[in-house]
Write a protein that holds these residues in place. Structure first.
Motif, mmCIF file in Angstrom:
data_model
loop_
_atom_site.group_PDB
_atom_site.id
_atom_site.type_symbol
_atom_site.label_atom_id
_atom_site.label_comp_id
_atom_site.label_asym_id
_atom_site.label_seq_id
_atom_site.Cartn_x
_atom_site.Cartn_y
_atom_site.Cartn_z
ATOM 1 N N LYS A 89 48.896 31.113 85.331
ATOM 2 C CA LYS A 89 47.584 30.458 85.332
ATOM 3 C C LYS A 89 47.221 29.927 86.710
ATOM 4 O O LYS A 89 46.089 30.099 87.190
ATOM 5 C CB LYS A 89 47.571 29.323 84.308
ATOM 6 C CG LYS A 89 46.224 28.612 84.193
ATOM 7 C CD LYS A 89 46.264 27.519 83.140
ATOM 8 C CE LYS A 89 44.927 26.799 83.045
ATOM 9 N NZ LYS A 89 44.970 25.715 82.014
ATOM 10 N N GLU A 90 48.186 29.299 87.377
ATOM 11 C CA GLU A 90 47.916 28.727 88.697
ATOM 12 C C GLU A 90 47.562 29.806 89.714
ATOM 13 O O GLU A 90 46.617 29.646 90.503
ATOM 14 C CB GLU A 90 49.138 27.940 89.183
ATOM 15 C CG GLU A 90 48.949 27.321 90.564
ATOM 16 C CD GLU A 90 50.186 26.598 91.058
ATOM 17 O OE1 GLU A 90 50.157 26.086 92.191
ATOM 18 O OE2 GLU A 90 51.201 26.550 90.312
ATOM 19 N N ARG A 91 48.292 30.906 89.686
ATOM 20 C CA ARG A 91 48.017 31.979 90.643
ATOM 21 C C ARG A 91 46.678 32.664 90.358
ATOM 22 O O ARG A 91 45.986 33.080 91.287
ATOM 23 C CB ARG A 91 49.156 33.003 90.634
ATOM 24 C CG ARG A 91 50.431 32.461 91.269
ATOM 25 C CD ARG A 91 51.537 33.496 91.304
ATOM 26 N NE ARG A 91 51.223 34.605 92.171
ATOM 27 C CZ ARG A 91 51.337 34.591 93.497
ATOM 28 N NH1 ARG A 91 51.758 33.510 94.107
ATOM 29 N NH2 ARG A 91 51.044 35.655 94.214
ATOM 30 N N ARG A 92 46.313 32.772 89.089
ATOM 31 C CA ARG A 92 44.993 33.334 88.764
ATOM 32 C C ARG A 92 43.885 32.434 89.301
ATOM 33 O O ARG A 92 42.867 32.919 89.817
ATOM 34 C CB ARG A 92 44.851 33.517 87.249
ATOM 35 C CG ARG A 92 45.738 34.612 86.679
ATOM 36 C CD ARG A 92 45.299 35.031 85.289
ATOM 37 N NE ARG A 92 45.349 33.940 84.338
ATOM 38 C CZ ARG A 92 46.408 33.612 83.608
ATOM 39 N NH1 ARG A 92 47.533 34.321 83.743
ATOM 40 N NH2 ARG A 92 46.377 32.619 82.746
ATOM 41 N N GLN A 93 44.081 31.129 89.182
ATOM 42 C CA GLN A 93 43.103 30.178 89.730
ATOM 43 C C GLN A 93 43.039 30.294 91.253
ATOM 44 O O GLN A 93 41.951 30.217 91.841
ATOM 45 C CB GLN A 93 43.461 28.762 89.307
ATOM 46 C CG GLN A 93 43.291 28.503 87.818
ATOM 47 C CD GLN A 93 43.832 27.145 87.376
ATOM 48 O OE1 GLN A 93 44.631 26.521 88.081
ATOM 49 N NE2 GLN A 93 43.377 26.678 86.225
ATOM 50 N N ASN A 94 44.197 30.501 91.868
ATOM 51 C CA ASN A 94 44.232 30.672 93.324
ATOM 52 C C ASN A 94 43.505 31.938 93.753
ATOM 53 O O ASN A 94 42.884 31.971 94.819
ATOM 54 C CB ASN A 94 45.680 30.707 93.824
ATOM 55 C CG ASN A 94 46.356 29.355 93.767
ATOM 56 O OD1 ASN A 94 45.684 28.314 93.720
ATOM 57 N ND2 ASN A 94 47.679 29.346 93.767
ATOM 58 N N ASP B 220 40.878 33.179 92.266
ATOM 59 C CA ASP B 220 39.451 32.849 92.196
ATOM 60 C C ASP B 220 39.014 32.034 93.417
ATOM 61 O O ASP B 220 37.936 32.269 93.981
ATOM 62 C CB ASP B 220 39.151 32.057 90.918
ATOM 63 C CG ASP B 220 39.250 32.912 89.665
ATOM 64 O OD1 ASP B 220 39.057 34.140 89.764
ATOM 65 O OD2 ASP B 220 39.521 32.355 88.582
ATOM 66 N N ARG B 221 39.856 31.086 93.819
ATOM 67 C CA ARG B 221 39.528 30.290 95.000
ATOM 68 C C ARG B 221 39.500 31.168 96.250
ATOM 69 O O ARG B 221 38.638 31.011 97.124
ATOM 70 C CB ARG B 221 40.532 29.147 95.169
ATOM 71 C CG ARG B 221 40.282 27.966 94.244
ATOM 72 C CD ARG B 221 41.110 26.771 94.652
ATOM 73 N NE ARG B 221 42.498 26.920 94.236
ATOM 74 C CZ ARG B 221 42.985 26.479 93.077
ATOM 75 N NH1 ARG B 221 42.183 25.870 92.220
ATOM 76 N NH2 ARG B 221 44.260 26.638 92.778
ATOM 77 N N LYS C 100 44.766 39.781 89.959
ATOM 78 C CA LYS C 100 44.623 38.686 88.993
ATOM 79 C C LYS C 100 44.791 39.167 87.552
ATOM 80 O O LYS C 100 45.378 38.460 86.714
ATOM 81 C CB LYS C 100 43.251 38.028 89.170
ATOM 82 C CG LYS C 100 42.931 36.953 88.151
ATOM 83 C CD LYS C 100 41.497 36.473 88.281
ATOM 84 C CE LYS C 100 41.112 35.553 87.133
ATOM 85 N NZ LYS C 100 39.695 35.115 87.202
#
Length: 253
Positions: A121-126, A128-129, A185
């Motif tokens: 989850k954290e890497r997917r958010q990264n 997007d950023r 992602k």
């Protein structure tokens, strides 16, 4: 050509084909120091994945399956019936997608600074950023992202190599970079694919890799019945440990 899009590749040598796939923000040029020696004994094929190097971009998302299909198209043009793959980082993800989709064409696998695991989850958010940063300033993103791939010590030891990587990545289109971020992602969990693969298989990890944790890479290797090999340094073993990497690449002859 793949989907009416030009793809760049090189083929040197003959017999026992070896396909080298680069990582994100890289191109087939990362393999140039290795080709001469490797091609003395076998055919070596290097490919610019879609949106990278001299290859064009295809749509808004370059999934790992799409990239694997592009690789397959090239191998069909070269009349390759079976090949061994060494993939760095994203190139490892593409190698696994190729193995999943074309198992009979896959002879061996070496994941260099790569993993069969999907983004958490954290890497997917990264991701997007990262996409938002690329849209605002591609140059800023590239300069920052590439610098973070090496261990702190090695950033000082390999300034010219870093600059060469950055300079080439700056020539990539915003579309190609974002398409790859989107594709990474959404990639799937390929641990089962790797575990069930019966050919030679290796996971090579840097003990100071800031992207993929060394301890986790070791666990994944053993859980998927892979040979596990460690190198000193960070995420760019082909730069930080070029000679050792070259030796390891011969293990999968």
């Amino acid at each position: 050509m793949y989907k009416n899009t030009p793809l760049f590749y090189r083929s040197v040598g003959a017999g026992n084909p070896l396909v080298l796939l680069h990582g994100f923000l890289e191109s087939s040029a990362i393999w140039d120091p290795f080709i001469e020696e490797l091609s003395k004994k076998r055919q070596v094929i290097t490919i610019d994945l879609p949106g990278h190097g001299k290859s064009g971009s295809i749509g808004e998302c370059h999934s790992m399956d799409l990239m694997a299909d592009a690789v397959h198209e090239i191998l069909m043009q070269l009349q390759i019936e079976e090949a061994t793959f060494i993939g760095h980082s994203m190139g490892g993800y593409v190698s696994l997608a190729f193995c999943k989709n074309f198992p009979k064409l896959t002879k061996g696998l070496m994941l260099l600074n790569s993993t069969p695991e999907p983004d958490n989850k954290e890497r997917r958010q990264n991701r997007d950023r990262a996409i938002e940063i690329v849209r605002k300033s591609k140059d800023t993103y590239i300069n920052t992202a590439i610098s973070k791939l090496l261990s702190k010590k090695n950033r000082e030891l390999f300034p010219q190599e870093l600059e060469t990587l950055k300079k080439e990545a700056l020539s990539f289109s915003e579309q190609g970079i974002i398409a790859a971020l989107k594709g990474m992602k959404i990639r799937t969990d390929n641990k089962t694919i790797l575990s069930q693969f019966t050919g030679p298989k290796y996971i090579v990890a840097g003990n100071q890799d800031p992207v993929l944790k060394f301890s986790e890479a070791k666990i994944v290797a053993y859980s998927t019945n892979c040979n596990f090999l460690s190198l000193s340094g960070g995420h760019l073993s082909f730069i930080e440990n070029k000679n050792e990497t070259k030796k390891l690449m011969h293990l999968i002859d």
